[in-house]
Scaffold this active site. Sequence first.
Site, PDB file in Angstrom:
ATOM      1  CG  HIS A 226      -2.220  -0.770   0.923  1.00 47.49           C
ATOM      2  ND1 HIS A 226      -3.326  -0.213   0.336  1.00 47.49           N
ATOM      3  CD2 HIS A 226      -2.523  -2.066   1.146  1.00 47.49           C
ATOM      4  CE1 HIS A 226      -4.273  -1.144   0.223  1.00 47.49           C
ATOM      5  NE2 HIS A 226      -3.813  -2.277   0.702  1.00 47.49           N
TER       6      HIS A 226
ATOM      7  CG  LEU B  87      -1.671 -14.848  -4.045  1.00 48.13           C
ATOM      8  CD1 LEU B  87      -1.640 -16.368  -4.174  1.00 48.13           C
ATOM      9  CD2 LEU B  87      -0.469 -14.362  -3.236  1.00 48.13           C
TER      10      LEU B  87
ATOM     11  CB  SER C 242      -6.938  -8.455 -11.160  1.00 47.86           C
ATOM     12  OG  SER C 242      -7.901  -8.853 -10.244  1.00 47.86           O
TER      13      SER C 242
ATOM     14  CG  ASP D 151      -1.161  -5.698  -8.339  1.00 50.32           C
ATOM     15  OD1 ASP D 151      -0.301  -5.724  -7.446  1.00 50.32           O
ATOM     16  OD2 ASP D 151      -2.372  -5.613  -8.112  1.00 50.32           O
TER      17      ASP D 151
ATOM     18  CE1 TYR E 124      -5.291  -1.237  -3.078  1.00 49.01           C
ATOM     19  CE2 TYR E 124      -6.312   0.444  -4.450  1.00 49.01           C
ATOM     20  CZ  TYR E 124      -5.209  -0.299  -4.095  1.00 49.01           C
ATOM     21  OH  TYR E 124      -4.004  -0.078  -4.731  1.00 49.01           O
TER      22      TYR E 124
HETATM   23  C1  GLA Z   1      -3.449  -4.206  -4.765  1.00 45.23           C
HETATM   24  C2  GLA Z   1      -3.252  -3.097  -5.788  1.00 45.23           C
HETATM   25  C3  GLA Z   1      -1.799  -2.660  -5.844  1.00 45.23           C
HETATM   26  C4  GLA Z   1      -1.260  -2.337  -4.451  1.00 45.23           C
HETATM   27  C5  GLA Z   1      -1.575  -3.484  -3.485  1.00 45.23           C
HETATM   28  C6  GLA Z   1      -1.165  -3.159  -2.075  1.00 45.23           C
HETATM   29  O1  GLA Z   1      -2.785  -5.370  -5.181  1.00 45.23           O
HETATM   30  O2  GLA Z   1      -3.647  -3.551  -7.051  1.00 45.23           O
HETATM   31  O3  GLA Z   1      -1.669  -1.545  -6.704  1.00 45.23           O
HETATM   32  O4  GLA Z   1      -1.768  -1.110  -3.989  1.00 45.23           O
HETATM   33  O5  GLA Z   1      -2.957  -3.793  -3.492  1.00 45.23           O
HETATM   34  O6  GLA Z   1       0.214  -3.039  -1.956  1.00 45.23           O
END
Ligand code: GLA
Length: 394
Positions: free
Chosen positions: A55, A139, A142, A186, A236
Amino acid sequence: MGPSTHHRAGAARCQNAEMTDLETGAVSELEGAFGSGTPAASGLAPGRITLLGEHVDYVGGRVACMAIDLTLAVAVRPSADGRWRVVSEGHRVERDGPWMARDIGDRVFAAASALGRFGVVLPPLDIGVASRVPRSSGLSSSAALMTASLVAMLRLAGAHLSSDDLVAAALIGEREIVGVPCGDLDPLAVVHSRSGCVLLLDCATGSRETRGWPWPEIGVVVASSGERHDVQGGEYRARRELAERACAALGATGCQEIGDRWRELPAELRAAGRHIATETRRTDAAIAALEAGDPHRLGVLVNESHESLRTDYRISTERLDAMTVSARRVPGCYGARLVGGGFGGSALALVDRSAADACAAAMAAAAIPDAGTWLIEPSAGVAVLAPDVVTSPT
Ligand code: GLA
């Protein structure tokens, strides 16, 4: 132990040649649902874990992450009747265009629309998905789905993108088309990771580096909590807004500039400000621990990250807390934390390989009876897996 994928990098990948087993599975899923027809093109992408730096990607923080040897495959072919169809785990969706409908079709259709922004125009498609990345488990299934779709569609179209444009396309698909307010982490991890390495991302500058995993005898165990994690959910977005407000209140362009000034924040922003300021520093300390070959130090940082996510950022759950507590009690475990966006998903533990089974069992016992557990390996990202359609800067 997570299943390994064996990919012949550099091989010709048109139509059904040189597919991995999982890609063949995606073709079978497609043909089983929609009948045989034009040969399909396929793409493969891995999930990811964050070692440290959770985060902070959306406020210019630093992240240590890696792709994992749990992968997802997508097979695509032109549809015979102008309809758009997807099948995944036996679930089918069908529509007259690549529209969003909050179902399993969204990310693959968003990939097709995102490619249009890069001049790659696709016909209506039949699409099959086969996955070993558990969904809603933190994980990054997406990003794996989006990216594997992009690769399969590039192959079908006979087109290619640079690795940076592939990440950009995945982010356009996710943020602008699906509408998820995610950070850069990600797709960067899924595309740029290297086998046997930790990928270090600086989300302020866009720079990335790798460090070799220094301990052959130590690995990372991941266990699913069985609680669904959903980045599309409001929590989120709410955390992201708090983090952005904390930066703005201090006149900082990102969390690396905050330092100890989180103490000056108004009460409602202080805890979030402390998380993003301390977490990005923990990433730097984790890099130092990797370089020094000090797993005990890395384990302490992993534990501190969980504590910060639990108390300051408030994204853990009782089950994730219990899983991390159980993992830490296993001799040979250095540290444990939740992984990914939180509010469910998975936990990871840094552990001696000889204690991996015991640690996985302890985490599963604190979760649900059939919780998935994996001893994962730092794995190659899509830029390595698909050099025929993803070009890397030299
Ligand atoms: C999700 C989001 C990422 C990141 C993580 C937390 O996976 O897609 O961009 O913010 O949460 O680190």
